[in-house]
Design a protein around this motif. Structure first.
Motif, PDB file in Angstrom:
ATOM      1  N   LEU A 140      41.055 -22.063 -35.914  1.00  0.00           N
ATOM      2  CA  LEU A 140      41.095 -21.615 -37.306  1.00  0.00           C
ATOM      3  C   LEU A 140      41.366 -20.124 -37.432  1.00  0.00           C
ATOM      4  N   GLY A 141      41.106 -19.360 -36.353  1.00  0.00           N
ATOM      5  CA  GLY A 141      41.303 -17.916 -36.420  1.00  0.00           C
ATOM      6  C   GLY A 141      40.244 -17.198 -37.212  1.00  0.00           C
ATOM      7  N   GLU A 142      39.147 -17.900 -37.557  1.00  0.00           N
ATOM      8  CA  GLU A 142      38.080 -17.309 -38.353  1.00  0.00           C
ATOM      9  C   GLU A 142      36.862 -17.022 -37.481  1.00  0.00           C
ATOM     10  N   ARG A 143      36.146 -15.954 -37.827  1.00  0.00           N
ATOM     11  CA  ARG A 143      34.930 -15.625 -37.090  1.00  0.00           C
ATOM     12  C   ARG A 143      33.736 -16.393 -37.665  1.00  0.00           C
ATOM     13  N   GLU A 144      32.877 -16.796 -36.776  1.00  0.00           N
ATOM     14  CA  GLU A 144      31.627 -17.419 -37.176  1.00  0.00           C
ATOM     15  C   GLU A 144      30.571 -17.013 -36.162  1.00  0.00           C
ATOM     16  N   SER A 145      29.338 -17.358 -36.433  1.00  0.00           N
ATOM     17  CA  SER A 145      28.246 -16.985 -35.536  1.00  0.00           C
ATOM     18  C   SER A 145      27.848 -18.173 -34.669  1.00  0.00           C
ATOM     19  N   ARG A 146      27.558 -17.888 -33.417  1.00  0.00           N
ATOM     20  CA  ARG A 146      26.947 -18.865 -32.516  1.00  0.00           C
ATOM     21  C   ARG A 146      25.553 -18.334 -32.172  1.00  0.00           C
ATOM     22  N   LEU A 147      24.636 -19.230 -31.876  1.00  0.00           N
ATOM     23  CA  LEU A 147      23.232 -18.868 -31.753  1.00  0.00           C
ATOM     24  C   LEU A 147      22.778 -18.849 -30.296  1.00  0.00           C
ATOM     25  N   VAL A 148      21.820 -17.967 -30.024  1.00  0.00           N
ATOM     26  CA  VAL A 148      21.201 -17.889 -28.707  1.00  0.00           C
ATOM     27  C   VAL A 148      19.689 -17.887 -28.885  1.00  0.00           C
ATOM     28  N   PHE A 149      19.019 -18.803 -28.174  1.00  0.00           N
ATOM     29  CA  PHE A 149      17.562 -18.777 -28.083  1.00  0.00           C
ATOM     30  C   PHE A 149      17.204 -18.307 -26.683  1.00  0.00           C
ATOM     31  N   GLY A 150      16.503 -17.193 -26.596  1.00  0.00           N
ATOM     32  CA  GLY A 150      16.004 -16.705 -25.325  1.00  0.00           C
ATOM     33  C   GLY A 150      14.539 -17.082 -25.188  1.00  0.00           C
ATOM     34  N   LEU A 151      14.267 -18.134 -24.451  1.00  0.00           N
ATOM     35  CA  LEU A 151      12.890 -18.607 -24.289  1.00  0.00           C
ATOM     36  C   LEU A 151      12.275 -17.962 -23.051  1.00  0.00           C
ATOM     37  N   PRO A 152      10.961 -17.805 -23.058  1.00  0.00           N
ATOM     38  CA  PRO A 152      10.304 -17.206 -21.889  1.00  0.00           C
ATOM     39  C   PRO A 152      10.533 -18.041 -20.632  1.00  0.00           C
ATOM     40  N   GLY A 153      10.344 -17.407 -19.475  1.00  0.00           N
ATOM     41  CA  GLY A 153      10.603 -18.076 -18.206  1.00  0.00           C
ATOM     42  C   GLY A 153       9.490 -18.972 -17.728  1.00  0.00           C
TER      43      GLY A 153
END
Length: 655
Positions: free
Chosen positions: A531-544
């Motif tokens: 599409l050539g459009e920007r969008e957001s992708r998500l990151v969950f950083g969970l504890p180890g």
């Protein structure tokens, strides 16, 4: 500032996609909110236009806004554009706007770039333009809603002064009191931009923060932030299949066919004509010839039934024309056989207790044609009911919300895969987090796919960055979940990688809970190649730590996936359980204590039993747990028999 003296902004959205479908634009709501929240009450509500990435279209709108002053609507003091400032084939915004500028404003451009470089080195890929045309300030912002917001925030407090000057304000009068007064009036200082919040792994120990700069959020506030940032569910059309389990219906579905489509028998027996009770032949008791046989698999309807005849019929088979009831085979006996002795020729009916319509399923009696069978928001369960009603009603294309695609990644040089043979050496540990999370998310059945992203090492060239980029681009994931690397050490790379390398935003980096305090949630910009459009992708950083990873996945990842899949995002089911034994509370944080919740056979009430020592690294505390007991933040204990809220991770058991 009075209503008459408020400054008037305009926003021009430059996007082929948004021009075709304005509902896809995400930038205007964010920029409108930025003017309202960060504009110090100096701006009216922005007007907005959307145009394609076309030079002439862009220039047409700008000239209309700047070259004439409509007395009725008033002068436009500031024009903000968003989109088309990069290097893509359709990025024409600088070429469209630069020729229209009468006086360029390189300082505004420098201010935006300086702020962007604090977030990501990719700021150098932007081609902003700023300046004055007639009496209007024009500034171009990136197409990314996040980038547009950050650039606008970097300059917004200083723009009122620039707009008033461009509109003809007396410069000498405006500068009485000097720069310090102007700074005070604008609400800025000489150094408006502080350092990025995360540690820079390239710097030495003295440059690293000794405590987390991220505010400590409550669990409720963290979940609210996740649901605010998570994208809205996306509808799609899928072929009917039993594999649609877990999908959520995206729009109301009405039956395409009536069920049944014909008058059918609900028992094995004989179709009969029940006479009118007022006639002299009101009885059906007696012996009748068998005129035909109607089977459920018949390709055509049986011949019409004549008075004095009956027809053998099986369950689900269509009734012959004129028949108005079915007598059960148990209420009959064979009177005579055919010549070949294979079928009944006549049958005796042993009862008169039969009414019109008895044992008959009328057309549409189960489902009427056009009847609502599933509503928007209904989830297709594994119990078969929803799939069954869709199949029976002839629905071949099912409107559902797309399930998110998720990847699971462990981080750390010390992490060893289960396939590693031989004993572990040094500080190595088996990777239990990734298999546990893969199992957990697949069990929820609300993900289209859960991808194993393996392990990212803590390396100087930052393998984590490479694997995150590949996860979003190659695997086309909506969410990446990592474990480890979210604390304050020099090898805890997730936050600096997101902020400095990927140009993302950490929405929170600490949560007031036990276990799981360093849980991190972030979004990163991503440009869709199709599409050539920007969008957001998500990151969950969970504890180890294993317990922390699974607890925080249930509390934070689940509601996010629910929202993206079309569900309300309520997370785990909540119940009240009676505590078995004595459980210690924590006065500093709310604790999510792993327990087994079961039904007490004595009184039928729910009872919660601890799985033992709750250290966050103790995998064994999870093995039998089906719930999290939400212990209140306080000193002391919950005593035996006290009632407490529990979050159900699995089905209730029986003691």
């Amino acid at each position: 500032m009075s209503t008459q003296s408020l400054l008037r902004p305009a926003i021009l959205i430059i996007s082929d996609t948004a021009a075709a479908d304005p509902s896809t634009d995400k930038a205007f709501p964010i920029l409108k909110e930025t003017f309202a929240q960060d504009g110090a009450g100096k701006w009216t509500e922005p007007i907005v236009e959307i145009v394609k990435d076309d030079i002439l279209d862009i220039q047409r709108i700008l000239r209309a806004w700047t070259d004439t002053e409509d007395a009725a609507s008033g002068q436009i003091h500031l024009i903000i554009t968003t989109g088309g400032t990069g290097f893509a084939r359709r990025d024409f915004t600088p070429e469209a706007i630069a020729p229209l500028i009468h006086r360029h404003a390189p300082g505004i451009v420098h201010g935006m770039l300086a702020a962007s470089f604090q977030v990501t080195p990719f700021a150098m890929m932007s081609r902003p333009v700023a300046g004055v045309r007639n009496k209007t300030i024009i500034v171009t912002l990136p197409g990314s809603p996040k980038g547009a917001k950050e650039n606008l925030q970097a300059i917004l407090k200083l723009l009122p002064h620039a707009c008033l000057q461009a509109a003809g304000e007396d410069s000498r009068a405006a500068h009485v009191g000097g720069v310090k007064k102007l700074e005070k009036d604008a609400g800025v200082t000489a150094s408006p931009n502080g350092p990025a919040p995360s540690n820079d792994p390239r710097l030495g120990a003295t440059a690293r923060a000794r405590s987390s700069p991220y505010p400590m959020l409550s669990v409720a506030d963290a979940v609210a932030k996740i649901l605010e940032v998570a994208p809205q569910p996306k509808p799609e059309l899928r072929d009917f299949s039993p594999d649609l389990t877990g999908y959520v219906i995206a729009e109301d579905i009405k039956a395409a066919e009536a069920v049944p489509a014909y008058r059918a028998s609900i028992v094995d027996g004989y179709a009969v004509i029940v006479p009118n009770k007022t006639s002299s032949e009101a009885h059906i008791k007696g012996t009748f010839p068998v005129a035909s046989v109607s089977h459920a698999q018949a390709a055509s309807l049986p011949p019409p039934l004549e008075a004095g005849e009956i027809a053998r019929i099986t369950t689900g088979a269509p009734l012959p024309e004129n028949a108005n009831a079915v007598i059960m085979v148990e209420d009959t006996t064979i009177a005579s056989l055919t010549e070949d002795k294979t079928e009944e020729a006549t049958v005796e009916i042993l009862t008169d207790e039969l009414t019109v319509g008895e044992n008959v399923r009328e057309p549409g009696s189960d489902i009427k044609l056009g009847e609502m069978i599933l509503s928007k928001g209904n989830q297709i369960s594994a119990l078969g009911g929803e799939i069954g009603v869709l199949a029976a009603s002839g629905i071949q294309k099912i409107p559902v919300f797309r399930k998110p695609r998720v990847g699971i990644m462990s981080t750390g040089d010390e992490v060893s895969d289960i396939t590693h043979s031989g004993p572990l050496s040094g500080g190595m540990i088996r990777d239990s987090n990734r298999p546990s999370l893969l199992s957990l998310l697949r069990g929820w059945r609300i993900c289209e796919e859960v991808v194993d992203l393996h392990v990212a090492r803590d390396t100087p060239h930052n393998e984590l960055e490479e694997k995150l980029r590949a996860a979003f681009r190659t695997n086309d994931l909506d969410i990446v979940i990592t474990t480890g690397g979210v604390s304050m050490g020099e090898l805890d790379l997730l936050k600096p990688t997101i902020e400095r390398s990927l140009g993302g935003e950490v929405h929170f980096g600490r949560v007031s809970m036990k276990p799981g305090k360093p849980t991190t949630f972030a979004s990163v910009p991503f440009k869709d190649s199709t599409l050539g459009e920007r969008e957001s992708r998500l990151v969950f950083g969970l504890p180890g730590n294993p317990a922390s990873a699974l607890v925080t996945a249930n509390l934070f990842v689940l509601p996010c996936l629910q929202k993206m899949a079309g569900l309300p995002g309520k997370g785990l089911e909540r119940v009240t359980a009676r505590v078995q034994g004595r459980v210690k509370c924590d006065k500093e944080r709310v604790e999510y204590h792993r327990v087994v919740v079961a039904v007490d056979a004595k009184d039928g009430k729910l009872v919660a039993r601890s799985t033992g020592m709750q250290r966050s690294s103790r995998v064994g505390s999870l093995a039998a747990a089906n719930a999290l007991l939400v212990l209140p933040q306080r000193a002391g204990f919950l005593e035996e028999g006290a009632e407490c809220e529990a979050l159900m991770m699995g089905p209730v058991l029986g003691f």
